[in-house]
Enzyme design. Structure first.
Site, PDB file in Angstrom:
ATOM      1  CB  CYS A  77       1.390  -3.764   3.563  1.00 58.60           C
ATOM      2  SG  CYS A  77       1.488  -3.697   5.371  1.00 58.60           S
ATOM      3  CG  HIS A 175      -3.253  -2.582   3.535  1.00 59.65           C
ATOM      4  ND1 HIS A 175      -2.912  -3.816   3.037  1.00 59.65           N
ATOM      5  CD2 HIS A 175      -2.645  -2.483   4.745  1.00 59.65           C
ATOM      6  CE1 HIS A 175      -2.145  -4.445   3.910  1.00 59.65           C
ATOM      7  NE2 HIS A 175      -1.959  -3.653   4.946  1.00 59.65           N
ATOM      8  CD  GLU A 177      -5.133  -4.082   0.127  1.00 64.81           C
ATOM      9  OE1 GLU A 177      -4.708  -4.707   1.107  1.00 64.81           O
ATOM     10  OE2 GLU A 177      -4.451  -3.233  -0.489  1.00 64.81           O
TER      11      GLU A 177
END
Length: 197
Positions: A77, A175, A177
């Site tokens: 990001c 993202h 994650e």
């Protein structure tokens, strides 16, 4: 495997740590030069505003360290955007690893782009076992235009770059994650990348 997660006060480091744990890895959140330099893999996360984040990086001297790293580095990001030359967000000078500027979405689309969108034109081992048009989670108002470093693109009003690669440096706008099993697969792919450039 030693995994360093760069801590400069602007990261979603806990989410990254938890994702690594789910994959069976441990990460160390740190701004220590020696720990980062000696890591097998380095993750450079980021959430926040570009110029404020760069001030924190400068205060820690990480602007001198990060460009010299030889092991695989993954910017996430804002971390990806800071690897570039410049961001329109706060007129921030970046780390200059990627010779491209980060610009703001036009008023024709709602900003920030927040939520799930697809990635396509996948061109790297980072996307091994990831299908074209897989969904990833994004939150951002600024973007990297299409460029020579692009290894994935996304459409949001325009087609823009959502992942970049140069030598040992990788960046993803989304993202991983927070992108479910496919995001975790991308993290896993990064962790098993050959350390040689």
């Amino acid at each position: 495997m030693k995994i360093a997660i760069i801590d400069y006060g602007a990261g979603n480091v806990q989410s990254v740590l938890f994702a690594l744990n789910r994959l069976g890895y441990e990460g160390e959140v740190t701004s220590n030069w020696e720990v980062i330099s000696n890591a097998d893999k380095v993750i450079f996360p980021g959430v926040g505003e570009a110029s404020s984040a760069m001030k924190m990086i400068l205060n820690l001297g990480l602007d001198k360290l990060i460009p010299t790293l030889n092991q695989p580095v993954l910017g996430i990001c804002l971390g990806m955007q800071l690897l570039c030359n410049y961001s329109e967000e706060g007129n921030a000078k970046g780390l200059g690893i990627f010779d491209i500027d980060v610009v703001k979405f036009t008023s024709e689309v709602k900003v920030p782009q927040m939520g799930w969108n697809t990635i396509k034109n996948l061109k790297s081992d980072l996307f091994k076992d990831i299908k074209e048009d897989e969904f990833m989670y994004l939150v951002h108002s600024y973007y990297v235009p299409k460029c020579e470093y692009a290894i994935a693109t996304t459409e949001y009003g325009i087609e823009y770059t959502t992942a970049i690669h140069k030598d040992n440096f990788y960046g993803v706008q989304f993202h991983p994650e927070k992108s479910g099993i496919y995001g975790e697969q991308i993290l896993k792919n990064f962790l098993i990348l050959n350390s040689k450039i």
